[in-house]
Enzyme design. Structure first.
Site, PDB file in Angstrom:
ATOM      1  CD  GLU A 279      -3.308   0.063   2.052  1.00 18.19           C
ATOM      2  OE1 GLU A 279      -4.271  -0.689   1.832  1.00 18.19           O
ATOM      3  OE2 GLU A 279      -3.112   0.583   3.162  1.00 18.19           O
ATOM      4  CG  HIS A 300       7.593 -29.624  -0.214  1.00 19.36           C
ATOM      5  ND1 HIS A 300       8.120 -30.880  -0.454  1.00 19.36           N
ATOM      6  CD2 HIS A 300       8.338 -29.083   0.785  1.00 19.36           C
ATOM      7  CE1 HIS A 300       9.135 -31.089   0.385  1.00 19.36           C
ATOM      8  NE2 HIS A 300       9.291 -30.014   1.144  1.00 19.36           N
ATOM      9  CE  LYS A 414     -12.432   1.136   0.836  1.00 21.14           C
ATOM     10  NZ  LYS A 414     -11.860   2.117   1.750  1.00 21.14           N
TER      11      LYS A 414
HETATM   12  O1  PA5 Z   1      -3.838   1.242   5.938  1.00 17.80           O
HETATM   13  C1  PA5 Z   1      -4.940   1.695   5.687  1.00 17.80           C
HETATM   14  O2  PA5 Z   1      -5.163   2.909   5.689  1.00 17.80           O
HETATM   15  C2  PA5 Z   1      -6.105   0.785   5.385  1.00 17.80           C
HETATM   16  O3  PA5 Z   1      -5.703  -0.535   5.351  1.00 17.80           O
HETATM   17  C3  PA5 Z   1      -7.163   0.930   6.464  1.00 17.80           C
HETATM   18  O4  PA5 Z   1      -6.597   0.637   7.704  1.00 17.80           O
HETATM   19  C4  PA5 Z   1      -8.345   0.008   6.184  1.00 17.80           C
HETATM   20  O5  PA5 Z   1      -8.897   0.300   4.942  1.00 17.80           O
HETATM   21  C5  PA5 Z   1      -9.396   0.159   7.252  1.00 17.80           C
HETATM   22  O6  PA5 Z   1      -9.838   1.481   7.349  1.00 17.80           O
HETATM   23  P1  PA5 Z   1     -10.621   1.987   8.603  1.00 17.80           P
HETATM   24  O7  PA5 Z   1      -9.760   1.846   9.803  1.00 17.80           O
HETATM   25  O8  PA5 Z   1     -10.954   3.416   8.299  1.00 17.80           O
HETATM   26  O9  PA5 Z   1     -11.864   1.129   8.727  1.00 17.80           O
END
Ligand code: PA5
Length: 439
Positions: A279, A300, A414
């Site tokens: 990310e 394996h 989303k």
């Molecule tokens: O690292 C990030 O920003 C994302 O993985 C969020 O943690 C994830 O989408 C969850 O978001 P939220 O805590 O707003 O529910």
């Protein structure tokens, strides 16, 4: 035994590191530390370990004690950065066959990290008739997956144990002011913890997001934080070595980094690491693809590809010094399985030879190999490792030239999902989606 994690990259880096790359890494580190780079409003994690005070630790421990005193199960609800850090540390420290420490505390379960109907059904089935608590974690307070899980388990808990028990044993971790979860927590009188504005989800494991579930599972959050502080204050060389090594390899066409462990309890640490690096770096059509394997299991299955497939990979081995327990391979008079040559050795000795043999084989096969060693899987060393990976990620992202602290790409699915679900406010996207699906 060393008392710190070590980054050893000599196999891969002989002749690979250039002065230009070291200069770039130093500049990236300076950009990060001075807060002058892209995403600089999300640097709250940088000095987080050393800023955690006694009051914060005590508040987390008290909430954990409340849940531990009344609950057989605690369901930690969250996804992505609101899930993976806690899950990684708990799995790394727990008995392999029970997601908890064998000290009679509650089992910590994780929900809201998928939309699996059968997954939720099975968990509801498991906790039905048992006292359970909920830690609901969402920075935005609006993420669909945890919102669905929370609605289900909140209703179930209230019906099963009554409103009073529920509001005593539901703890919300969310933004300080904004969001649906903050409003709900105020209305229902839940205890709350704050996810700081300047700490993004994937960098939040050392906030209550990770620390509360870990404390509920019975693990020592003080030692975890101590380890992170050690890296915050003394991990500079390790951070630079790793950031330089992986960028040097990327520049040479090694587009995929495989994090390999030989220790089953580290599986979810790799999942956490994949989110952190994926990310943070996968932007502007750039970035090393983070993958992971569990060895020797995956030797394996994936071993053939790694040894012999396309040469676009490098491997980072997470090597653990000491296991927690010793299991000796027994002698067998008949020796039909031919194993007497290792009789009397402990299982980890064999694993270590597999590890060394694999690393050498992969180097011979054209897979550069970085090595990160951890003296043992304990809270302290996990704390070191977590902070080390976080800081190296920030430096590495800046070397690459991306903003390591945003994640614009995760919105695309989303938008489509909301259009397909006909969520209010998405009417135009829904209409376009209908046309697209007819074509
Ligand atoms: O690292 C990030 O920003 C994302 O993985 C969020 O943690 C994830 O989408 C969850 O978001 P939220 O805590 O707003 O529910």
């Amino acid at each position: 035994m060393n008392d710190s994690i070590q980054v050893i990259s000599k196999f891969a880096l002989q002749g690979l590191e250039t002065q230009a790359l070291r200069d770039a890494a130093m500049a990236a580190k300076q950009t990060l530390e001075s807060g002058s780079g892209a995403g600089n409003d999300f640097l709250g994690w940088l000095h987080l370990p050393s800023s955690i005070d006694e009051q914060q630790l005590q508040a987390i421990e008290e909430s954990a004690a409340q849940l531990r005193s009344e609950c057989e199960y605690v369901i930690s609800i969250g996804i992505g950065g609101s899930y993976l850090g806690g899950k990684a540390v708990i799995e790394a420290l727990s008995n392999h066959f029970a997601a908890y420490r064998t000290d009679g505390g509650p089992k910590v379960l994780f929900a809201g990290s998928n939309i699996g109907e059968d997954y939720l059904y099975d968990m509801m089935d498991l906790v039905r008739g048992h006292k359970f608590g909920i830690i609901v974690i969402s920075k935005s307070g609006t993420t669909t997956e945890p919102a669905i899980a929370f609605r289900l388990f909140k209703e179930m808990l209230e019906q099963q144990e009554g409103k009073e028990f529920a509001s005593r044993n539901i703890i919300a971790i969310t933004d300080a002011r904004r969001g649906a979860l903050r409003r709900l927590a105020i209305e229902e009188g839940y205890a709350t913890f704050v996810i700081p504005d300047d700490v993004g989800g994937r960098f939040s494991v050392l906030t209550p997001v990770g620390l509360l579930p870990i404390a509920v599972a019975g693990f020592d959050i003080r030692a975890l934080v101590k380890g992170a502080v050690e890296m915050e204050q003394g991990g500079e060389e390790q951070v630079l070595d790793y950031a330089i090594a992986r960028n040097a390899l990327y520049q040479q066409g090694k587009k995929i980094e495989i994090l390999a462990n030989f220790t089953p309890r580290l599986h979810f640490l790799a999942e956490w690491w994949k989110q952190l690096y994926g990310e943070s770096e996968g932007k502007n059509h750039k970035g090393i693809f983070p993958a992971s394997v569990d060895f020797t299991t995956d030797l394996h299955s994936m071993g053939q590809w790694i040894q012999d497939g396309e040469r676009t990979i490098f491997e980072t081995v997470l090597s653990v010094g000491d296991q927690q327990h010793e299991v000796i391979i027994p002698n067998d008079d008949a020796d039909l399985d031919g194993l007497n040559y290792i009789a009397g050795k402990n299982v980890d000795y064999v694993n270590k030879m597999a590890e060394l043999g694999t690393r050498l084989a992969h180097i011979d096969g054209g897979v550069p190999n970085l090595l990160i060693t951890i003296p043992a899987v304990t809270e302290r060393y996990l704390g070191q490792l977590i902070y080390f990976f976080e800081k190296a990620c920030g430096v590495s992202g800046y070397i690459l030239g991306v903003n390591p602290f945003d994640q614009p790409g995760v919105e695309a699915y989303k938008k489509n999902m909301f259009a397909l679900l006909e969520k209010p406010g998405h009417e135009e996207a829904t209409a376009q989606m209908k046309i697209r699906l007819k074509q």
